[in-house]
Design an enzyme around this catalytic site. Structure first.
Site, PDB file in Angstrom:
ATOM      1  N   GLU A 161       3.595 -13.072 -14.805  1.00 28.62           N
ATOM      2  CA  GLU A 161       3.084 -11.983 -13.958  1.00 28.62           C
ATOM      3  C   GLU A 161       2.407 -10.872 -14.751  1.00 28.62           C
ATOM      4  OE1 GLU A 161       6.027  -9.873 -11.570  1.00 28.62           O
ATOM      5  OE2 GLU A 161       7.513 -10.128 -13.132  1.00 28.62           O
ATOM      6  N   CYS A 193       0.853  -1.191   0.000  1.00 32.21           N
ATOM      7  CA  CYS A 193       0.000   0.000   0.000  1.00 32.21           C
ATOM      8  C   CYS A 193       0.888   1.240   0.000  1.00 32.21           C
ATOM      9  CB  CYS A 193      -0.861   0.016   1.250  1.00 32.21           C
ATOM     10  SG  CYS A 193      -1.758  -1.508   1.524  1.00 32.21           S
ATOM     11  N   LYS A 220       8.390 -13.335 -15.799  1.00 38.39           N
ATOM     12  CA  LYS A 220       7.937 -12.115 -16.502  1.00 38.39           C
ATOM     13  C   LYS A 220       6.649 -12.404 -17.259  1.00 38.39           C
ATOM     14  CE  LYS A 220       9.746  -9.878 -14.725  1.00 38.39           C
ATOM     15  NZ  LYS A 220      10.729  -9.719 -13.722  1.00 38.39           N
ATOM     16  N   GLU A 262      13.385 -16.604 -14.820  1.00 44.09           N
ATOM     17  CA  GLU A 262      13.042 -15.180 -14.848  1.00 44.09           C
ATOM     18  C   GLU A 262      12.151 -14.856 -16.057  1.00 44.09           C
ATOM     19  OE1 GLU A 262      13.026 -12.904 -12.790  1.00 44.09           O
ATOM     20  OE2 GLU A 262      12.924 -11.061 -13.941  1.00 44.09           O
ATOM     21  N   ARG A 305       2.332   0.849  -6.139  1.00 46.88           N
ATOM     22  CA  ARG A 305       2.541  -0.010  -4.970  1.00 46.88           C
ATOM     23  C   ARG A 305       1.287  -0.774  -4.562  1.00 46.88           C
ATOM     24  NH1 ARG A 305       7.110   1.865  -1.653  1.00 46.88           N
ATOM     25  NH2 ARG A 305       6.158   0.670   0.008  1.00 46.88           N
ATOM     26  N   HIS A 335      12.171 -35.952 -16.620  1.00 50.72           N
ATOM     27  CA  HIS A 335      11.802 -36.447 -15.288  1.00 50.72           C
ATOM     28  C   HIS A 335      10.399 -35.988 -14.901  1.00 50.72           C
ATOM     29  CE1 HIS A 335      15.807 -38.000 -14.719  1.00 50.72           C
ATOM     30  NE2 HIS A 335      16.281 -36.851 -15.177  1.00 50.72           N
ATOM     31  N   LYS A 366       4.329  -3.496  -6.153  1.00 51.05           N
ATOM     32  CA  LYS A 366       5.771  -3.286  -6.056  1.00 51.05           C
ATOM     33  C   LYS A 366       6.118  -3.198  -4.575  1.00 51.05           C
ATOM     34  CE  LYS A 366       9.378  -2.190  -8.701  1.00 51.05           C
ATOM     35  NZ  LYS A 366       9.780  -3.217  -9.671  1.00 51.05           N
ATOM     36  N   ASN A 426      -0.065   0.944   6.376  1.00 54.15           N
ATOM     37  CA  ASN A 426       0.587  -0.103   5.573  1.00 54.15           C
ATOM     38  C   ASN A 426       1.067  -1.171   6.540  1.00 54.15           C
ATOM     39  OD1 ASN A 426       0.304   1.597   3.435  1.00 54.15           O
ATOM     40  ND2 ASN A 426       2.493   1.936   3.102  1.00 54.15           N
ATOM     41  N   GLY A 427       0.928  -2.425   6.160  1.00 51.07           N
ATOM     42  CA  GLY A 427       1.431  -3.500   7.023  1.00 51.07           C
ATOM     43  C   GLY A 427       0.292  -4.386   7.494  1.00 51.07           C
ATOM     44  N   TRP A 475      -3.488  -2.213  -1.242  1.00 50.66           N
ATOM     45  CA  TRP A 475      -3.307  -3.558  -1.797  1.00 50.66           C
ATOM     46  C   TRP A 475      -3.851  -4.493  -0.725  1.00 50.66           C
ATOM     47  CZ3 TRP A 475      -0.627  -8.049  -0.476  1.00 50.66           C
ATOM     48  CH2 TRP A 475      -0.471  -8.985  -1.512  1.00 50.66           C
TER      49      TRP A 475
HETATM   50  C1  F6R Z   1       8.953  -9.710 -10.223  1.00 46.95           C
HETATM   51  C2  F6R Z   1       9.286  -8.886  -9.080  1.00 46.95           C
HETATM   52  C3  F6R Z   1       9.256  -9.512  -7.737  1.00 46.95           C
HETATM   53  C4  F6R Z   1      10.375  -8.926  -6.852  1.00 46.95           C
HETATM   54  C5  F6R Z   1      10.253  -9.467  -5.420  1.00 46.95           C
HETATM   55  C6  F6R Z   1      11.384  -8.992  -4.544  1.00 46.95           C
HETATM   56  O1  F6R Z   1       9.067  -9.006 -11.415  1.00 46.95           O
HETATM   57  O2  F6R Z   1       9.538  -7.719  -9.202  1.00 46.95           O
HETATM   58  O3  F6R Z   1       9.377 -10.896  -7.814  1.00 46.95           O
HETATM   59  O4  F6R Z   1      11.604  -9.252  -7.399  1.00 46.95           O
HETATM   60  O5  F6R Z   1       9.034  -9.062  -4.879  1.00 46.95           O
HETATM   61  O6  F6R Z   1      11.415  -7.612  -4.455  1.00 46.95           O
HETATM   62  P1  F6R Z   1      12.719  -6.845  -4.008  1.00 46.95           P
HETATM   63  O7  F6R Z   1      13.755  -7.082  -5.038  1.00 46.95           O
HETATM   64  O8  F6R Z   1      12.297  -5.403  -3.929  1.00 46.95           O
HETATM   65  O9  F6R Z   1      13.114  -7.400  -2.678  1.00 46.95           O
END
Ligand code: F6R
Length: 612
Positions: A492, A2, A489, A485, A28, A508, A607, A100-101, A75
């Site tokens: 998500e 949030c 991408k 990775e 966020r 396997h 984020k 937040n939290g 969020w």
């Molecule tokens: C995926 C992504 C997340 C972050 C994860 C860790 O694209 O961005 O998987 O990598 O939430 O976040 P940080 O790096 O900020 O600790």
């Protein structure tokens, strides 16, 4: 997750800064938002489900003139996204709280407050805070003191901002495990969960510590630490500017951030160089003495940052001759790991605020206060960097798109630099070899630029995936984390189910999934495992699987009707992962755009994951 923003202004224009702040924090959390301001000793609250734009439309219907206000973008953790559950939460038409939290003892507090006559109108954990503050406020009529008493009863993590209609020039804030900064203006003050929300007003910030409670007034603030003692926290000038957070001419932040990568990688390499050689002090003044003592490496991170750690193992073990473990933070913190002296603990995080990663750092420190800790982080003033003995800052610049791109490539660069420094100090890498690798490293921005030139080819490929529901990504060796990775991408942002696998694991189990409807993406530079990978890809073709192979210009892989080969720039095996991930990011981006998804704000994600 949030986002919080608040303002104590000299004139009655709190609303515009709150809305500007919310817009910049929206990445966020974006399921609902709300604002509370004090106008003529009345608390006015507006909330809306959906994006901040919905709230703006609602606010545009009226005129709001208040000097003091708080705002929030949510969020959801406790309770569905709805107007009732959106913040601010109000108690008795008097106290408004944004949070937040997660409050872990909210059920007990709810029962207690209900027994005192408080009526709850939401399913959130946050609402207990507003009633609790109101309860203490009704006893002594001092908001600062009421918040200090209320937070003593909370367990869990929080960043909160509180206003009361009878305290018309004041916001009281508190922090425990969730970031909060105070922005210093001229004759006015601000607060936010992220400094970037306030860049239009100030670049001077005070970063609160866990346990702090602060009384913010126009003319200044008073901060008390966790013992209740009044403390001075020095202001810090942020290097960020409002331009760092602008989208430029791009359609999405993710797109801009992918294109930022050559510059971000260049800046990260340059930040570690002195007179043409890598300087170990880039990792901190004590890096040499710490690196000399270590006998193993333990990497801890989440999501994309974890993938960077997984890749680094393929560099650290052979080149620096050190055993290297890599763990997901949410697992590491609960698996009762053994702590060994001589281990270098490496925490990787873009935001430096990820709750599980920080919890692991605290756990390691608690177990061994002298543990060697290095954080690789993109935010200089983050909680993680402030808790770490050694720090290497990635120079990716602000990353706003929820899907991490430039943070990942700069993390990989940092980890390769770390490998070189460990190898130099442990004498497992000769100075000749170090020079050769450094020379190659300096060509990386150009190679990434060349990979970005594949953009239109990758866009043309996207229609082949637009109606798919599943996809496999394969890689071997260091390209396996790159496959993971790439899959992350795609899943998500496009919501296509994608899995990354070690190509050697295919038979396997996952090979059972392969038929003519299953696209298989392979990360296939011409490295020492190319021959082995080729055999695995034949197994896919033999089951009619459609192959999309990201390969070197001199690839030996044969093309047939079911195989599409995308040729990447020629790049050294060591650096290949940093270049090969770029087209995977671009490809995921185009598929998501074609499927009409909100690339920068994928559903259910946010984020910076500041809750467990
Ligand atoms: C995926 C992504 C997340 C972050 C994860 C860790 O694209 O961005 O998987 O990598 O939430 O976040 P940080 O790096 O900020 O600790």
């Amino acid at each position: 997750m949030c986002g919080i923003v608040g303002a104590v202004r000299k004139d009655t224009s709190a609303m515009p800064i709150l809305l500007t702040g919310l817009r910049s924090l929206e990445y966020r959390g974006y399921d609902s938002s709300g604002i509370a301001i004090i106008e003529d000793k009345k608390l006015i609250c507006v909330k809306k489900v959906g994006k901040v734009a919905e709230l703006e439309k609602e606010i545009a219907k009226d005129v709001y003139s208040g000097k003091v206000g708080i705002a929030h973008t949510r969020w959801a953790t406790h309770g569905i996204p709805s107007e009732k559950n959106a913040h601010p939460h109000i108690s008795t038409e008097d106290v408004a709280v944004v949070h937040n939290g997660i409050i872990e003892n909210h059920e007990q507090l709810r029962a207690l407050l209900e027994s005192r006559g408080y009526k709850f109108s939401s399913e959130t954990d946050t609402e207990v805070i507003s009633h609790l503050v109101h309860y203490y406020l009704s006893q002594e009529n001092d908001l600062f003191s009421a918040v200090k008493k209320a937070v003593r009863e909370l367990s869990g993590s929080y960043a909160i901002a509180v206003i009361s209609k009878n305290a018309a020039n004041q916001i009281v804030v508190a922090r425990q495990g969730s970031p909060l900064v105070i922005g210093l203006g001229y004759d006015e003050m601000f607060v936010a969960s992220d400094a970037s929300a306030l860049l239009s007003e100030t670049n001077q910030f005070i970063y609160l510590e866990d346990g702090d409670v602060a009384d913010i007034m126009r003319e200044g603030c008073v901060i008390c630490d966790k013992t209740g003692k009044s403390v001075h926290r020095a202001p810090v000038k942020s290097e960020l500017t409002a331009e760092d957070t602008s989208i430029g001419g791009f359609h999405h932040f993710m797109q801009k951030e992918m294109y930022d990568q050559p510059e971000a990688v260049k800046k990260t390499i340059e930040s570690a160089m002195k007179n043409g050689v890598i300087d170990e002090r880039a990792f901190g003044a004590k890096a040499h003495s710490v690196f000399r003592k270590i006998s193993s490496v333990q990497i801890i991170a989440c999501g994309t940052s974890y993938h960077a750690g997984l890749a680094a193992r393929y560099w650290i073990e052979p080149l620096a001759d050190l055993p290297c473990n890599v763990d997901v933070a949410s697992e590491y913190r609960y698996r009762n790991p053994r702590f060994r002296k001589g281990t270098l603990y490496v925490f990787i995080s873009q935001s430096g605020e990820t709750a599980d990663t920080i919890a692991c750092l605290n756990m390691v420190k608690k177990e061994n206060p002298d543990a060697h800790i290095l954080s690789i982080c993109n935010v200089a003033e983050s909680s993680l960097t402030r808790m770490s003995g050694l720090v290497f800052l990635t120079r990716a610049g602000k990353e706003i798109g929820v899907a991490s791109t430039k943070a990942f490539t700069t993390q990989l660069v940092s980890l390769l630099l770390l490998t070189l420094m460990l190898g130099r100090i442990r004498k497992t890498i000769s100075s000749k070899k170090e020079k050769e690798i450094t020379k190659k490293l300096l060509t990386l921005p150009e190679k990434i630029e060349e990979a970005l030139n594949l953009d239109s080819k990758l866009r043309a490929l996207a229609p082949k995936f637009v109606s798919k529901e599943h996809c496999l990504y394969l890689g071997r060796g260091i390209e396996y984390p790159i496959a993971l990775e790439g899959a992350l991408k795609l899943k998500e942002i496009s919501y296509i189910h994608a899995e990354g696998y070690q190509a050697g694991e295919l038979k396997h189990g996952p090979l059972a999934l392969v038929d003519e409807n299953m696209p298989v993406i392979a990360v296939a530079p011409n490295d020492s495992l190319a021959g082995k990978l080729q055999s695995n890809l034949k197994e896919v073709r033999a089951r009619n699987g459609k192959l999309f192979i990201f390969a070197s210009p001199d690839t030996k892989i044969e093309k047939d009707d079911g195989t599409e080969i995308i040729l990447l720039p020629e790049v050294d095996e060591l650096l290949a992962p940093i270049v090969y991930v770029v087209p995977l990011q671009i490809f995921a981006y185009h598929v998501a755009v074609l499927r009409g998804k909100d690339v920068d704000k994928p559903r259910n994600l946010a984020k910076s994951v500041t809750v467990e």
